[in-house]
Design an enzyme around this catalytic site. Sequence first.
Site, PDB file in Angstrom:
ATOM      1  N   HIS A   1       0.961  -1.274   0.158  1.00 16.15           N
ATOM      2  CA  HIS A   1      -0.083   0.021  -0.025  1.00 16.15           C
ATOM      3  C   HIS A   1       0.925   1.181   0.010  1.00 16.15           C
ATOM      4  O   HIS A   1       1.587   1.496   0.935  1.00 16.15           O
ATOM      5  CB  HIS A   1      -0.930  -0.030   1.254  1.00 16.15           C
ATOM      6  CG  HIS A   1      -1.909   1.001   1.444  1.00 16.15           C
ATOM      7  ND1 HIS A   1      -2.114   2.022   2.418  1.00 16.15           N
ATOM      8  CD2 HIS A   1      -2.867   1.501   0.230  1.00 16.15           C
ATOM      9  CE1 HIS A   1      -2.872   2.663   2.092  1.00 16.15           C
ATOM     10  NE2 HIS A   1      -3.689   2.608   0.840  1.00 16.15           N
TER      11      HIS A   1
ATOM     12  N   HIS B   1      -0.857  10.411  -2.828  1.00 17.67           N
ATOM     13  CA  HIS B   1      -2.278  10.061  -2.460  1.00 17.67           C
ATOM     14  C   HIS B   1      -3.284  11.145  -2.269  1.00 17.67           C
ATOM     15  O   HIS B   1      -4.217  11.475  -2.667  1.00 17.67           O
ATOM     16  CB  HIS B   1      -2.163   9.377  -1.247  1.00 17.67           C
ATOM     17  CG  HIS B   1      -3.694   9.191  -0.730  1.00 17.67           C
ATOM     18  ND1 HIS B   1      -4.233   9.867   0.112  1.00 17.67           N
ATOM     19  CD2 HIS B   1      -4.373   7.836  -0.940  1.00 17.67           C
ATOM     20  CE1 HIS B   1      -5.391   9.220   0.572  1.00 17.67           C
ATOM     21  NE2 HIS B   1      -5.510   8.002  -0.099  1.00 17.67           N
TER      22      HIS B   1
END
Length: 252
Positions: free
Chosen positions: A17, A62
């Site tokens: 991740h 992100h």
Amino acid sequence: MTHPYLTGTAHPRVLAHRGLARPDEHISENSFAAIATAHAAGAVYVESDCHVTADGEVVLFHDDTLERITGDRRPIAEVPLRELEQLMADRGGLATLAQSLEAFPTTRFNLDVKAAAAAEGVGRLVAEHAARVLVTSFSDERRLAALAAVGGDRPATSPGSRTIARLVGAVRLLMRGTAMRLLRDVDALQIPERQSVLRVLTPRLIDWAHDAGVEVHVWTVNDPERMRLLVAQGVDGIVTDHADIALEVLTR
């Protein structure tokens, strides 16, 4: 037929991740060093996120803004590439999508299109790497726009939140035909175990997804025992901040 993205690799999948961040070593999530660290730990799959800079470069980042990572409150979309590279220089280095695809030719990238402006660029850049890329987004519109920009063989894909919500409803109401239609043309379901009080992951959802030839990947799981339990339930992939630990736990 199973997409090449999901063939020739160990099962269950471990998806790093945002790479493998090391804050104590000044390696931020989604940085070039985070991808390299995940690769060095043995991770085949790296999950990341796509935004676009002021001058049109697709970068792996992100948040909409720089604030959480650098303290700068500006949106990514207002910062040119060169300045962003300078801001990330002591945080593991900025990773552009083009650079990452070239520098890590054996890595399979799981790309979440975070900004509508990034969709076309993502599709164009992954066109030559479709066999080792999965494109997803919380927005089905952004996901489909990226896929449309590919032009040739499509990357693997996972549906957006609206489609997943409809699928969860169909599973709860035993509407198998509807569920099968929603699972058409996707390769993986990348979902949380639950959303607020709603249970998303269920045995029936796993079974129906598998009947449709679709893998189930759960995010974001950092507890080793939880990883083991999910895999025992039939989950095909674990998205985790600790890919090194997951690889040890799930391949032991």
